[in-house]
Design a protein around this motif. Structure first.
Motif, PDB file in Angstrom:
ATOM      1  N   UNK A  51      45.512 -11.153 -15.757  1.00 15.23           N
ATOM      2  CA  UNK A  51      46.502 -10.812 -14.743  1.00 15.23           C
ATOM      3  C   UNK A  51      47.478  -9.741 -15.209  1.00 15.23           C
ATOM      4  N   UNK A  52      47.607  -9.583 -16.528  1.00 18.27           N
ATOM      5  CA  UNK A  52      48.518  -8.573 -17.056  1.00 18.27           C
ATOM      6  C   UNK A  52      48.041  -8.176 -18.452  1.00 18.27           C
ATOM      7  N   UNK A  53      48.257  -6.907 -18.777  1.00 19.05           N
ATOM      8  CA  UNK A  53      47.864  -6.400 -20.104  1.00 19.05           C
ATOM      9  C   UNK A  53      49.031  -5.595 -20.678  1.00 19.05           C
ATOM     10  N   UNK A  54      49.381  -5.886 -21.929  1.00 17.80           N
ATOM     11  CA  UNK A  54      50.495  -5.199 -22.595  1.00 17.80           C
ATOM     12  C   UNK A  54      50.003  -4.681 -23.947  1.00 17.80           C
ATOM     13  N   UNK A  55      50.286  -3.417 -24.251  1.00 12.32           N
ATOM     14  CA  UNK A  55      49.931  -2.825 -25.545  1.00 12.32           C
ATOM     15  C   UNK A  55      51.186  -2.658 -26.385  1.00 12.32           C
ATOM     16  N   UNK A  56      51.044  -2.925 -27.683  1.00 16.76           N
ATOM     17  CA  UNK A  56      52.182  -2.918 -28.612  1.00 16.76           C
ATOM     18  C   UNK A  56      51.853  -2.077 -29.838  1.00 16.76           C
ATOM     19  N   UNK A  57      52.905  -1.619 -30.526  1.00 21.15           N
ATOM     20  CA  UNK A  57      52.730  -0.896 -31.785  1.00 21.15           C
ATOM     21  C   UNK A  57      53.909  -1.168 -32.714  1.00 21.15           C
ATOM     22  N   UNK A  58      53.596  -1.323 -33.984  1.00 18.80           N
ATOM     23  CA  UNK A  58      54.650  -1.391 -34.995  1.00 18.80           C
ATOM     24  C   UNK A  58      54.496  -0.277 -36.030  1.00 18.80           C
ATOM     25  N   UNK A  59      53.757   0.731 -35.651  1.00 14.91           N
ATOM     26  CA  UNK A  59      53.535   1.870 -36.551  1.00 14.91           C
ATOM     27  C   UNK A  59      54.872   2.554 -36.861  1.00 14.91           C
ATOM     28  N   UNK A  60      55.110   2.790 -38.140  1.00  7.84           N
ATOM     29  CA  UNK A  60      56.328   3.453 -38.625  1.00  7.84           C
ATOM     30  C   UNK A  60      57.595   2.634 -38.368  1.00  7.84           C
ATOM     31  N   UNK A 133      44.837  -4.929 -33.465  1.00  6.80           N
ATOM     32  CA  UNK A 133      44.055  -3.707 -33.699  1.00  6.80           C
ATOM     33  C   UNK A 133      44.417  -3.194 -35.087  1.00  6.80           C
ATOM     34  N   UNK A 134      43.437  -3.232 -35.977  1.00  7.65           N
ATOM     35  CA  UNK A 134      43.708  -2.993 -37.388  1.00  7.65           C
ATOM     36  C   UNK A 134      43.603  -1.515 -37.758  1.00  7.65           C
ATOM     37  N   UNK A 135      44.479  -1.112 -38.648  1.00 12.30           N
ATOM     38  CA  UNK A 135      44.458   0.226 -39.252  1.00 12.30           C
ATOM     39  C   UNK A 135      44.797   0.048 -40.724  1.00 12.30           C
ATOM     40  N   UNK A 136      43.843   0.420 -41.595  1.00 10.46           N
ATOM     41  CA  UNK A 136      44.004   0.192 -43.027  1.00 10.46           C
ATOM     42  C   UNK A 136      44.270  -1.289 -43.330  1.00 10.46           C
ATOM     43  N   UNK A 137      43.605  -2.167 -42.571  1.00 12.90           N
ATOM     44  CA  UNK A 137      43.695  -3.596 -42.822  1.00 12.90           C
ATOM     45  C   UNK A 137      44.919  -4.276 -42.249  1.00 12.90           C
ATOM     46  N   UNK A 138      45.786  -3.531 -41.548  1.00 12.29           N
ATOM     47  CA  UNK A 138      47.026  -4.090 -41.005  1.00 12.29           C
ATOM     48  C   UNK A 138      47.016  -3.913 -39.490  1.00 12.29           C
ATOM     49  N   UNK A 140      48.578  -2.723 -36.956  1.00  7.34           N
ATOM     50  CA  UNK A 140      49.657  -1.820 -36.530  1.00  7.34           C
ATOM     51  C   UNK A 140      49.795  -1.796 -35.018  1.00  7.34           C
ATOM     52  N   UNK A 141      48.750  -2.175 -34.319  1.00  4.79           N
ATOM     53  CA  UNK A 141      48.783  -2.225 -32.859  1.00  4.79           C
ATOM     54  C   UNK A 141      48.233  -3.571 -32.405  1.00  4.79           C
TER      55      UNK A 141
END
Length: 430
Positions: A51-60, A133-138, A140-141
């Motif tokens: 019913x809803x989709x939210x994308x997140x990031x903690x990059x930097x 969603x992994x980037x370099x094992x973390x 970040x998203x």
């Protein structure tokens, strides 16, 4: 239950497979990462009931801060790569725990306090599926899938969704990097083009009119900018200096050193000096100020032509000996009676001189090694023998002979790109 953006695909595995194949085809056509994310999100809506989709990031960002990069509740999309400052920056709460937890999570009975930083995004929903969603094992998203009823997400769907989402994330990241690389290459190409334009401005704007000598010249760098250089210097008594040089290496570094060589050559003080002294002067300044210990060097040939006696006095610093074709008797004479180390290697080098008496009808070809080392598709080099055969046509004036050489080199290369700068001066004694 139908979602805000359409229900899941029905009809069994065949229908789901067809939808996935269509998704992969559409993704393969995308060149804009923002459009790719939009298209992927719409397709996933049909594969998974949400019913809803939210994308997140903690990059930097440092814990517990994160950004909301996309939400199906937003009226329009914000590009997170170009408009990052427009994205909501939140701190702490349930969503921070999820994205910094670095693991997939399923919440069957979601209850969000009103003071949670992400309450407006989560309110009204009872089920949550968090896909890292992994980037370099973390992680970040992360993507959050929400349903209004409790216990709405089947655990058996989680592995496939984590797998597919991360593969898509890597594909998007590759597209972003590709776009960044394209923009960087365009910027670099603009800079190299500007360097090349400056470099070409240092070459003679027009060929001199030298009594008893018909001249033609050609210059083409292998890249936007190059290290070849030629010049003519008017000297007292009606004499003319003829200079040709080749900086080691290619591209911008060679072009910069070429410009330095031009500057030194044009600031030689005092009365006109003989060729050996001119090369001494260039060499001392290059070693002292620019090339000492760098491994860079410049091959150069400098000749002074006296029209009254048709005499060429010359010195060479490791350069290809010009080819003299004596059309009166057919002899080929390399101008190699004087030589020395290339410029810029050692300040102890001095340069001797030699004199060549020219005759009416003589053809002299000054060139850089991009001519004789032009390669064909098999790696064979053009060489001096082929160059000498082209010079056999004594009916040609300077411009005609230059064009004849260029045609022969291009025909030999047979479409193989130039690996080095190509420069020539052709002179015919009249």
């Amino acid at each position: 239950m139908a979602s805000e953006h359409g229900g899941a695909v029905d009809g069994g595995w065949e229908a789901r497979l067809a939808h996935v194949v269509d998704l992969m085809r559409e993704m393969s056509r995308q060149t804009d990462p923002q459009e790719m994310v939009r298209a992927y999100g719409e397709r996933v809506q049909h594969l998974t009931r949400i019913d809803r989709r939210i994308s997140l990031s903690r990059r930097d960002l440092a814990a517990p801060c994160y950004r909301v990069t996309r939400s199906t509740t937003w009226p329009g999309a914000v590009n997170p790569w170009t408009d990052k400052d427009r994205l909501p920056l939140l701190e702490g709460g349930l969503v921070a725990d999820l994205i910094y937890g670095n693991e997939p999570r399923v919440v069957d009975d979601l209850a969000v306090p009103a003071d949670d930083p992400a309450a407006e995004y989560l309110a009204g929903h009872r089920s949550l599926l968090a896909v890292p969603l992994f980037d370099q094992g973390v992680a970040l998203n992360m993507v959050l899938f929400l349903r209004t009823e409790p216990a709405a997400f089947a655990r058996e769907e989680l592995p496939e969704l984590v797998w597919m989402s991360n593969l898509f994330g890597r594909a998007t990241n590759t597209l972003v990097l590709s776009d960044q690389l394209r923009q960087a290459n365009q910027a670099l190409d603009r800079e190299l083009k500007a360097v090349g334009e400056v470099q070409r401005s240092l070459l003679p704007a027009a060929l001199p009119k030298i009594p008893t000598l018909d001249v033609a010249a050609y210059y083409r760098p292998s890249a936007r900018a190059g290290g070849d250089y030629y010049d003519f210097f008017p000297l007292p008594g009606g004499r003319w200096g003829i200079f040709i040089a080749d900086v080691s290496g290619h591209g911008s570094p060679a072009a910069v050193l070429m410009a330095v060589t031009h500057c030194i050559a044009h600031t030689n003080p005092g009365p006109a000096q003989p060729p050996g002294r001119v090369l001494d002067y260039l060499n001392q300044h290059l070693v002292t100020l620019y090339t000492g210990g760098s491994g860079k060097f410049i091959t150069a040939f400098y000749g002074v032509y006296d029209p009254r006696g048709r005499r060429l006095t010359y010195a060479s610093a490791g350069h290809n000996p010009p080819r003299l074709k004596r059309c009166a008797d057919g002899r080929l004479i390399p101008l190699d009676a004087a030589g020395g180390l290339p410029l810029g290697i050692t300040g102890e080098e001095t340069y001797d001189e030699a004199v060549q008496q020219l005759q009416p009808g003589d053809q002299v070809l000054f060139y850089t090694d991009g001519i004789t080392e032009a390669a064909n598709r098999t790696g064979e080099l053009f060489g001096t023998d082929r160059l000498d055969r082209v010079m056999g046509n004594c009916a040609l004036q300077a411009a005609g002979l230059l064009e004849e050489v260029l045609r022969a080199v291009e025909a030999f290369a047979d479409g193989h790109p130039a690996d080095d700068d190509r420069t020539m001066i052709v002179a015919r004694v009249s």
